[in-house]
Design a protein around this motif. Sequence first.
Motif, PDB file in Angstrom:
ATOM      1  N   GLN A 101      38.002 112.968   7.940  1.00 54.84           N
ATOM      2  CA  GLN A 101      38.954 112.860   9.037  1.00 54.84           C
ATOM      3  C   GLN A 101      39.035 114.176   9.821  1.00 54.84           C
ATOM      4  N   GLN A 102      39.141 115.304   9.112  1.00 55.82           N
ATOM      5  CA  GLN A 102      39.262 116.591   9.795  1.00 55.82           C
ATOM      6  C   GLN A 102      37.978 116.935  10.546  1.00 55.82           C
TER       7      GLN A 102
ATOM      8  N   LEU B 137      37.856 114.946  13.715  1.00 51.80           N
ATOM      9  CA  LEU B 137      38.772 115.517  14.711  1.00 51.80           C
ATOM     10  C   LEU B 137      38.178 116.786  15.327  1.00 51.80           C
TER      11      LEU B 137
ATOM     12  N   ARG C 215      41.140 106.809  11.546  1.00 48.02           N
ATOM     13  CA  ARG C 215      42.318 107.661  11.702  1.00 48.02           C
ATOM     14  C   ARG C 215      42.098 108.674  12.819  1.00 48.02           C
ATOM     15  N   ALA C 216      40.931 109.319  12.796  1.00 48.01           N
ATOM     16  CA  ALA C 216      40.633 110.310  13.826  1.00 48.01           C
ATOM     17  C   ALA C 216      40.524 109.662  15.204  1.00 48.01           C
TER      18      ALA C 216
ATOM     19  N   GLU D 223      43.987 108.870  16.509  1.00 46.37           N
ATOM     20  CA  GLU D 223      44.678 110.096  16.932  1.00 46.37           C
ATOM     21  C   GLU D 223      44.177 110.551  18.291  1.00 46.37           C
ATOM     22  N   ARG D 224      42.879 110.500  18.501  1.00 45.42           N
ATOM     23  CA  ARG D 224      42.321 110.908  19.796  1.00 45.42           C
ATOM     24  C   ARG D 224      42.715 109.923  20.899  1.00 45.42           C
TER      25      ARG D 224
ATOM     26  N   GLY E 115      45.471 108.275  20.988  1.00 47.49           N
ATOM     27  CA  GLY E 115      46.908 108.312  21.188  1.00 47.49           C
ATOM     28  C   GLY E 115      47.642 107.078  20.704  1.00 47.49           C
TER      29      GLY E 115
ATOM     30  N   GLU F 244      48.406 101.365   7.758  1.00 48.87           N
ATOM     31  CA  GLU F 244      48.735 102.658   8.366  1.00 48.87           C
ATOM     32  C   GLU F 244      49.042 102.545   9.856  1.00 48.87           C
TER      33      GLU F 244
ATOM     34  N   ILE G 263      46.979 102.005  12.401  1.00 52.94           N
ATOM     35  CA  ILE G 263      46.015 102.633  13.311  1.00 52.94           C
ATOM     36  C   ILE G 263      45.116 101.614  14.000  1.00 52.94           C
TER      37      ILE G 263
END
Length: 354
Positions: free
Chosen positions: A112-113, A116, A140-141, A144-145, A147, A182, A184
């Motif tokens: 995930q990190q 990102l 997940r990433a 997040e990107r 939004g 989750e 997402i």
Amino acid sequence: MEELRVEANGHLGPIDSSRIPRYAGAATFARLPRLDQVKQADIAVVGVPFDSGVSYRPGARFGANHVREASRLLRPYNPAWDLSPFEEVQVADAGDMAVNPFNINEAIETIQQNALDLTASGTKLVTIGGDHTIALPLLRAAAERAGGPVAMLHFDAHLDTWDTYFGAEYTHGTPFRRAVEEGILDTESICHVGTRGPLYGKKDLDDDHRFGFGIVTSADVYYQGVREVVAKLRDRIGNTPLYVSIDIDVLDPAHAPGTGTPEAGGITSRELLEIIRGFRGMNLIGADVVEVAPAYDHAEITGVAGSHVAYELVSLMADNAAGGGSRNGYAAQALEAPRPSQPQDIESDQESFE
């Protein structure tokens, strides 16, 4: 040895195969430059050599490099799109993520990190696995990107929405249940494609329906045809930011023997490529191709299929960046599909999804 590369429109492209044989040199995806050889990548192809979440045959940790080797034969012009994707955008190989093979939770956090980090400046990812566990951190990433929740099309022989295996919540059979839990995924815009084979029980389908998934089985693709399937998928997804996750076992074992959990009765590689081409203009923000296991791959059949699938996903992203829709490649034929008479959910030959 000097790398003699094709360059166009300010983009550094693949090694020139008319001057350096395809079988020579390092095997990056499609012989493209490494990420550290370009200033900025619009699209990065990255490997995740991880298969600690498999429930049957291991070996997908070697899948990314196997696909890279098979991709030596890819050429820079894609006639299906009337497009040279590596001229339109900068595409680079980001190498492999280094993930812990002994700790699934830590591996998921690392993936995930890394995703990102790679997308921080707007780069889109096409990821090569690895087993399907990696889809969860990638989603997940992506969310997040984006939004917020994203649409997803999941190509697979299996649902991958089971709860646990041996009490483990994070495996290659559970990522999309976790993703729904989750929040997402946009549950109005998610669908499985190519599912088939026996299940543990009717509850599997009931749970899946409750999560919001539509289903297009491999039999649906056979009986309805690519154009009708593409039309229904486009209706379901619309212009919602879309993530595409492709387990290579969506293909019949005749087209992809090198995978961990093969199932008879799958779609053909031709059908899969044509369905992807039918997504022209859809808002693809990320994708993965997983479960390529070279130890079971006779004559590199699965590696070749995986490399072409990844190439089509890159082409779709490049076509979007270039404006798309105005070219005359034969990918446009899939957009001539007969439209359903009115908006409708994905239909299936499964009774529970009537």
